[in-house]
Design a protein around this motif. Structure first.
Motif, PDB file in Angstrom:
ATOM      1  N   TYR A 131      -6.843   1.108   2.725  1.00 17.25           N
ATOM      2  CA  TYR A 131      -6.229   2.451   2.580  1.00 17.25           C
ATOM      3  C   TYR A 131      -6.415   3.284   4.047  1.00 17.25           C
ATOM      4  CZ  TYR A 131      -5.365   6.838   0.591  1.00 17.25           C
ATOM      5  OH  TYR A 131      -4.849   8.276   0.155  1.00 17.25           O
ATOM      6  N   GLU A 132      -7.665   3.517   4.286  1.00 16.68           N
ATOM      7  CA  GLU A 132      -8.203   4.218   5.299  1.00 16.68           C
ATOM      8  C   GLU A 132      -7.513   3.639   6.816  1.00 16.68           C
ATOM      9  OE1 GLU A 132     -12.336   6.133   4.021  1.00 16.68           O
ATOM     10  OE2 GLU A 132     -12.207   3.924   4.862  1.00 16.68           O
ATOM     11  N   SER A 133      -7.740   2.504   6.790  1.00 15.29           N
ATOM     12  CA  SER A 133      -7.135   1.724   8.035  1.00 15.29           C
ATOM     13  C   SER A 133      -5.816   1.920   8.414  1.00 15.29           C
ATOM     14  CB  SER A 133      -7.600   0.291   8.237  1.00 15.29           C
ATOM     15  OG  SER A 133      -6.851  -0.631   7.315  1.00 15.29           O
ATOM     16  N   ILE A 134      -4.650   2.148   7.538  1.00 19.34           N
ATOM     17  CA  ILE A 134      -3.586   2.221   7.662  1.00 19.34           C
ATOM     18  C   ILE A 134      -2.927   3.656   7.713  1.00 19.34           C
ATOM     19  CG2 ILE A 134      -2.830  -0.123   6.544  1.00 19.34           C
ATOM     20  CD1 ILE A 134      -1.821   1.456   3.937  1.00 19.34           C
ATOM     21  N   GLY A 135      -4.109   4.654   7.498  1.00 19.28           N
ATOM     22  CA  GLY A 135      -3.791   6.030   7.624  1.00 19.28           C
ATOM     23  C   GLY A 135      -3.543   6.874   6.512  1.00 19.28           C
ATOM     24  N   GLY A 136      -4.239   6.148   5.363  1.00 20.36           N
ATOM     25  CA  GLY A 136      -4.356   7.017   4.179  1.00 20.36           C
ATOM     26  C   GLY A 136      -3.011   7.510   3.511  1.00 20.36           C
ATOM     27  N   ALA A 137      -3.141   8.825   2.774  1.00 25.05           N
ATOM     28  CA  ALA A 137      -2.025   9.052   1.960  1.00 25.05           C
ATOM     29  C   ALA A 137      -0.647   9.126   2.619  1.00 25.05           C
ATOM     30  CB  ALA A 137      -2.422  10.602   1.360  1.00 25.05           C
ATOM     31  N   GLY A 138      -0.807   9.582   3.876  1.00 26.90           N
ATOM     32  CA  GLY A 138       0.592   9.844   4.667  1.00 26.90           C
ATOM     33  C   GLY A 138       1.137   8.496   4.764  1.00 26.90           C
ATOM     34  N   ALA A 139       0.442   7.619   5.314  1.00 26.16           N
ATOM     35  CA  ALA A 139       0.806   6.156   5.443  1.00 26.16           C
ATOM     36  C   ALA A 139       1.381   5.523   4.250  1.00 26.16           C
ATOM     37  CB  ALA A 139      -0.098   5.221   6.050  1.00 26.16           C
ATOM     38  N   VAL A 140       0.753   5.770   2.962  1.00 27.43           N
ATOM     39  CA  VAL A 140       1.194   5.201   2.036  1.00 27.43           C
ATOM     40  C   VAL A 140       2.622   5.951   1.395  1.00 27.43           C
ATOM     41  CG1 VAL A 140       0.726   5.010  -0.573  1.00 27.43           C
ATOM     42  CG2 VAL A 140      -1.018   4.561   0.947  1.00 27.43           C
ATOM     43  N   GLN A 141       2.560   7.054   1.458  1.00 26.21           N
ATOM     44  CA  GLN A 141       3.755   7.766   1.236  1.00 26.21           C
ATOM     45  C   GLN A 141       5.028   7.380   1.850  1.00 26.21           C
ATOM     46  OE1 GLN A 141       3.928  12.021   0.519  1.00 26.21           O
ATOM     47  NE2 GLN A 141       5.825  12.405   0.633  1.00 26.21           N
ATOM     48  N   ALA A 142       4.788   7.252   3.298  1.00 22.38           N
ATOM     49  CA  ALA A 142       5.858   6.703   4.412  1.00 22.38           C
ATOM     50  C   ALA A 142       6.111   5.201   3.828  1.00 22.38           C
ATOM     51  CB  ALA A 142       5.480   6.763   5.826  1.00 22.38           C
ATOM     52  N   ALA A 143       5.098   4.478   3.488  1.00 25.27           N
ATOM     53  CA  ALA A 143       5.256   3.035   3.226  1.00 25.27           C
ATOM     54  C   ALA A 143       6.230   3.050   1.856  1.00 25.27           C
ATOM     55  CB  ALA A 143       4.235   2.322   2.792  1.00 25.27           C
ATOM     56  N   VAL A 144       5.870   3.938   0.755  1.00 24.01           N
ATOM     57  CA  VAL A 144       6.703   3.869  -0.519  1.00 24.01           C
ATOM     58  C   VAL A 144       8.150   4.422  -0.236  1.00 24.01           C
ATOM     59  CG1 VAL A 144       6.837   5.231  -2.856  1.00 24.01           C
ATOM     60  CG2 VAL A 144       4.495   4.129  -1.993  1.00 24.01           C
ATOM     61  N   ASP A 145       8.244   5.448   0.607  1.00 27.71           N
ATOM     62  CA  ASP A 145       9.506   5.955   0.784  1.00 27.71           C
ATOM     63  C   ASP A 145      10.698   4.635   1.502  1.00 27.71           C
ATOM     64  OD1 ASP A 145       9.008   8.399  -0.309  1.00 27.71           O
ATOM     65  OD2 ASP A 145       8.628   9.180   1.643  1.00 27.71           O
ATOM     66  N   ASP A 146       9.957   4.322   2.285  1.00 32.83           N
ATOM     67  CA  ASP A 146      10.634   3.167   3.045  1.00 32.83           C
ATOM     68  C   ASP A 146      10.855   1.877   2.246  1.00 32.83           C
ATOM     69  OD1 ASP A 146      11.817   1.988   5.839  1.00 32.83           O
ATOM     70  OD2 ASP A 146      10.631   0.707   5.085  1.00 32.83           O
ATOM     71  N   PHE A 147       9.917   1.613   1.438  1.00 30.69           N
ATOM     72  CA  PHE A 147      10.017   0.300   0.430  1.00 30.69           C
ATOM     73  C   PHE A 147      11.236   0.500  -0.563  1.00 30.69           C
ATOM     74  CE2 PHE A 147       8.087  -1.494  -3.327  1.00 30.69           C
ATOM     75  CZ  PHE A 147       8.347  -2.499  -2.901  1.00 30.69           C
ATOM     76  N   TYR A 148      11.134   1.845  -1.061  1.00 33.19           N
ATOM     77  CA  TYR A 148      12.179   2.073  -2.315  1.00 33.19           C
ATOM     78  C   TYR A 148      13.668   2.200  -1.550  1.00 33.19           C
ATOM     79  CZ  TYR A 148       9.206   1.565  -6.089  1.00 33.19           C
ATOM     80  OH  TYR A 148       8.343   1.245  -6.993  1.00 33.19           O
ATOM     81  N   ALA A 149      13.825   2.709  -0.367  1.00 31.11           N
ATOM     82  CA  ALA A 149      15.205   2.417   0.297  1.00 31.11           C
ATOM     83  C   ALA A 149      15.622   1.110   0.568  1.00 31.11           C
ATOM     84  CB  ALA A 149      15.034   3.404   1.653  1.00 31.11           C
TER      85      ALA A 149
END
Length: 121
Positions: A4-22
């Motif tokens: 979680y920390e290595s990929i950039g935390g909350a901001g990275a997870v949010q970006a990933a989820v947004d792109d993933f669902y698109a």
């Protein structure tokens, strides 16, 4: 350091989820699964799930994977397509392949809880 920390935390997870669902919503095979779904709520659950699964401090309080996917008739090819989109999302966000493999290792055991359509021979 957690994934979680290595990929950039909350901001990275949010970006990933947004792109993933698109990606999922633009896939004709997968889009029907989301036709009557509250995407805002689903994305919120997905962010919490991923954050917890990747070692973040968040606690996932949603349903277990079997309950959340019961009745959706998800097949092996559907699961594989979702994995392909997740890998493409993470690759596009610059997550190292080794880390993507670690994430895959954490999520792969969920296949048996999510896939409900038996393989026919």
């Amino acid at each position: 350091m957690s994934i979680y920390e290595s990929i950039g935390g909350a901001g990275a997870v949010q970006a990933a989820v947004d792109d993933f669902y698109a990606r999922l919503l633009s896939d004709p095979q997968l889009a029907p699964f989301f036709a009557d779904v509250d995407l805002k709520r689903l994305k919120s659950h997905q962010r919490a799930f991923l954050a917890a699964a990747l070692g973040g401090a968040q606690i996932y309080q949603g349903r277990d994977m079997a309950a959340a996917h019961a009745g959706l008739e998800i097949g092996e090819s559907d699961f594989d397509a979702v994995v392909t989109h997740l890998v493409a999302t993470l690759t596009g966000l610059g997550v190292p392949q080794e880390t993507i493999g670690q994430i895959g290792g954490l999520l792969a055991p969920l296949r048996s809880d999510i896939v409900t359509v038996p393989v026919t021979t």
